[in-house]
Scaffold this motif. Structure first.
Motif, PDB file in Angstrom:
ATOM      1  N   MET B   1      -5.040  24.142  38.980  1.00  0.00           N
ATOM      2  CA  MET B   1      -6.106  23.151  39.047  1.00  0.00           C
ATOM      3  C   MET B   1      -6.053  22.174  37.895  1.00  0.00           C
ATOM      4  O   MET B   1      -6.895  22.206  37.001  1.00  0.00           O
ATOM      5  CB  MET B   1      -7.455  23.859  39.000  1.00  0.00           C
ATOM      6  CG  MET B   1      -7.872  24.422  40.334  1.00  0.00           C
ATOM      7  SD  MET B   1      -9.263  25.526  40.099  1.00  0.00           S
ATOM      8  CE  MET B   1      -8.528  26.751  39.021  1.00  0.00           C
ATOM      9  N   GLN B   3      -6.720  19.154  35.549  1.00  0.00           N
ATOM     10  CA  GLN B   3      -7.919  18.335  35.371  1.00  0.00           C
ATOM     11  C   GLN B   3      -7.816  17.613  34.037  1.00  0.00           C
ATOM     12  O   GLN B   3      -7.349  18.181  33.056  1.00  0.00           O
ATOM     13  CB  GLN B   3      -9.164  19.220  35.393  1.00  0.00           C
ATOM     14  CG  GLN B   3     -10.472  18.448  35.380  1.00  0.00           C
ATOM     15  CD  GLN B   3     -11.687  19.357  35.507  1.00  0.00           C
ATOM     16  OE1 GLN B   3     -12.452  19.509  34.578  1.00  0.00           O
ATOM     17  NE2 GLN B   3     -11.837  19.983  36.657  1.00  0.00           N
ATOM     18  N   LEU B  35      -5.877  18.030  47.060  1.00  0.00           N
ATOM     19  CA  LEU B  35      -7.012  17.111  47.151  1.00  0.00           C
ATOM     20  C   LEU B  35      -7.322  16.597  45.751  1.00  0.00           C
ATOM     21  O   LEU B  35      -7.655  17.366  44.852  1.00  0.00           O
ATOM     22  CB  LEU B  35      -8.244  17.824  47.724  1.00  0.00           C
ATOM     23  CG  LEU B  35      -9.522  16.992  47.743  1.00  0.00           C
ATOM     24  CD1 LEU B  35      -9.397  15.806  48.696  1.00  0.00           C
ATOM     25  CD2 LEU B  35     -10.720  17.857  48.120  1.00  0.00           C
ATOM     26  N   THR B  37      -9.700  14.515  43.300  1.00  0.00           N
ATOM     27  CA  THR B  37     -11.088  14.073  43.192  1.00  0.00           C
ATOM     28  C   THR B  37     -11.275  13.309  41.906  1.00  0.00           C
ATOM     29  O   THR B  37     -10.804  13.736  40.848  1.00  0.00           O
ATOM     30  CB  THR B  37     -12.057  15.276  43.218  1.00  0.00           C
ATOM     31  OG1 THR B  37     -11.879  15.994  44.439  1.00  0.00           O
ATOM     32  CG2 THR B  37     -13.508  14.816  43.127  1.00  0.00           C
ATOM     33  N   PHE B  39     -14.307  11.519  39.492  1.00  0.00           N
ATOM     34  CA  PHE B  39     -15.755  11.576  39.271  1.00  0.00           C
ATOM     35  C   PHE B  39     -16.087  10.812  37.996  1.00  0.00           C
ATOM     36  O   PHE B  39     -15.452  11.020  36.962  1.00  0.00           O
ATOM     37  CB  PHE B  39     -16.183  13.041  39.132  1.00  0.00           C
ATOM     38  CG  PHE B  39     -17.650  13.217  38.843  1.00  0.00           C
ATOM     39  CD1 PHE B  39     -18.574  13.231  39.887  1.00  0.00           C
ATOM     40  CD2 PHE B  39     -18.110  13.355  37.542  1.00  0.00           C
ATOM     41  CE1 PHE B  39     -19.931  13.378  39.621  1.00  0.00           C
ATOM     42  CE2 PHE B  39     -19.467  13.507  37.268  1.00  0.00           C
ATOM     43  CZ  PHE B  39     -20.375  13.517  38.318  1.00  0.00           C
ATOM     44  N   GLY B  84     -13.005  11.620  46.984  1.00  0.00           N
ATOM     45  CA  GLY B  84     -11.920  12.575  47.231  1.00  0.00           C
ATOM     46  C   GLY B  84     -10.800  11.899  48.003  1.00  0.00           C
ATOM     47  O   GLY B  84     -11.066  11.210  48.988  1.00  0.00           O
ATOM     48  N   VAL B 115     -13.433  11.751  35.281  1.00  0.00           N
ATOM     49  CA  VAL B 115     -12.759  13.039  35.398  1.00  0.00           C
ATOM     50  C   VAL B 115     -11.812  13.018  36.601  1.00  0.00           C
ATOM     51  O   VAL B 115     -12.227  12.686  37.708  1.00  0.00           O
ATOM     52  CB  VAL B 115     -13.773  14.196  35.540  1.00  0.00           C
ATOM     53  CG1 VAL B 115     -13.042  15.533  35.635  1.00  0.00           C
ATOM     54  CG2 VAL B 115     -14.760  14.194  34.380  1.00  0.00           C
ATOM     55  N   HIS B 117      -9.288  15.324  38.945  1.00  0.00           N
ATOM     56  CA  HIS B 117      -9.153  16.733  39.296  1.00  0.00           C
ATOM     57  C   HIS B 117      -8.231  16.873  40.503  1.00  0.00           C
ATOM     58  O   HIS B 117      -8.295  16.059  41.425  1.00  0.00           O
ATOM     59  CB  HIS B 117     -10.544  17.306  39.624  1.00  0.00           C
ATOM     60  CG  HIS B 117     -10.534  18.750  40.004  1.00  0.00           C
ATOM     61  ND1 HIS B 117     -10.708  19.765  39.095  1.00  0.00           N
ATOM     62  CD2 HIS B 117     -10.373  19.336  41.210  1.00  0.00           C
ATOM     63  CE1 HIS B 117     -10.649  20.928  39.729  1.00  0.00           C
ATOM     64  NE2 HIS B 117     -10.461  20.700  40.995  1.00  0.00           N
ATOM     65  N   SER B 119      -7.198  19.718  43.379  1.00  0.00           N
ATOM     66  CA  SER B 119      -7.382  21.033  43.981  1.00  0.00           C
ATOM     67  C   SER B 119      -6.176  21.377  44.841  1.00  0.00           C
ATOM     68  O   SER B 119      -5.459  20.487  45.293  1.00  0.00           O
ATOM     69  CB  SER B 119      -8.590  21.029  44.942  1.00  0.00           C
ATOM     70  OG  SER B 119      -9.727  20.555  44.308  1.00  0.00           O
TER      71      SER B 119
END
Lengths: 120, 120, 120
Positions: B1, B3, B35, B37, B39, B84, B115, B117, B119
Motif C-alpha cells: 500500500m 502512500q 486503485l 486515490t 485526497f 479514485g 495524499v 495512495h 490500493s
C-alpha cells in the motif's frame, strides 16, 4: 475488508458530523494503512468534507419555499454520495480542519444509512 | 500500500496540474494494476480532472469582489476532495485529454497537502 | 483485481443507466466483498447516482442555446468522474432507489469509455 452500516437520524436540512464514528470504525479494524470509503445509500442527501470548526454554511440552511423534493435531488447530484479517504498510522488522513458530514437535503426527519468500508 | 504526501504551492485561484507527479508515484510502486486515490487535506481547495490541453475555464478565474473565504468553501463543497482512478498496465487509466489538477479557491499563496495512495 | 472497460453510446444530453452492467461485472468476479470503482475517461460527461425510478431531472435536459462545449466542461467539473461503491454479499450496496448513470453533457452522439474496477 471490514465493513459496517452506520445509521444517522436527521432532523431537517443541514450538516450532521460523523467524523468520530468513522475514526472509531478505522480504529476498531486494527489496520495501520488502507483506504476508507464512505457511501450514502440515498438520493436526497449526500456527503461533505468541510471545516469542522464552523460548518455554518448559509447556502446549506437556505431553502426555497415549496416542496424540497427536486432541490434535494439536484443538491445530491452536485455533491458526493461517496468519498475515499486514505488511512495512515491507523487514522484517516483528514486535515486539521476537515470534518466528515452527512449533508441532509430534506426537511422532514429521516433515518439515513451510510456504508463504511476499509480496503487494504 | 504505497502512500505519500505531495505538497503544492499555489499562487492564487486557478488550476495547478499534478498529473506527472501522480503517474511518477504509480510508476515508482512497480504495480501493474490497482486503485489510485488522491485526497486533498484542505477545505478551501479541491481536486479536478479536466481537459489538459486547455484548462482555461472562465468561471475558475472569475472572482467576486470582497473576501474569498465563503466562496472558497462553497466551491470546495461543489467539487471533489477525493478522486479514485484505476491503474492498468502500470498507468492511470486517464483518457487522452484528462489531466489531474489541484483547484485552488483562495487568492493568497498557500502550501497544499495532497495524499497519494495506491490500493491493491 | 478484476477490471474492464464498458463502452456506452450516447445520443445527446441526459442520463444513461448502467447499473445492470456494473452488477454483472461484480457478479462475474465471484467476490463477496470489496470496493467497486467506476471511472469515466472523458471531460465532457460524468457519472451520477440518482433515483432509478424517475431520473427525469429538468436541469439535465435543459440546454442554453449555442455551443455545448464550455457548459459540458463546467457540468463535468460540478459532478463526478469517479465513484466508489462498497460491495457486500456479492452486490453493490446501492440503496433501493439508487441507479448508476452516465451523465452525457454533449448534444451529438458519443462513444464513452467507463472503467470498472474491483478492489479487495
Amino acid at each position: 475488508m471490514p465493513q459496517t452500516i452506520l445509521t444517522l437520524s436527521t432532523r431537517g436540512q443541514g450538516l450532521y458530523e460523523f467524523t468520530d464514528q468513522a475514526e472509531a470504525f478505522v480504529n476498531a479494524s486494527g489496520r495501520e494503512e488502507g483506504l476508507f470509503t464512505v457511501f450514502v445509500r440515498h438520493t436526497s442527501c449526500s456527503l461533505l468534507i468541510q471545516e469542522n470548526a464552523d460548518p455554518d454554511m448559509g447556502w446549506v440552511v437556505h431553502r426555497a419555499e415549496g416542496p424540497d423534493d427536486m432541490p434535494a435531488h439536484i443538491k445530491a447530484a452536485l455533491t458526493q454520495v461517496s468519498i475515499g479517504i486514505p488511512v495512515a498510522r491507523g487514522r484517516l488522513v483528514l486535515g486539521t480542519w476537515q470534518g466528515l458530514y452527512l449533508f441532509e437535503h430534506r426537511d422532514r426527519p429521516h433515518r439515513r444509512e451510510i456504508v463504511l468500508h476499509l480496503s487494504t
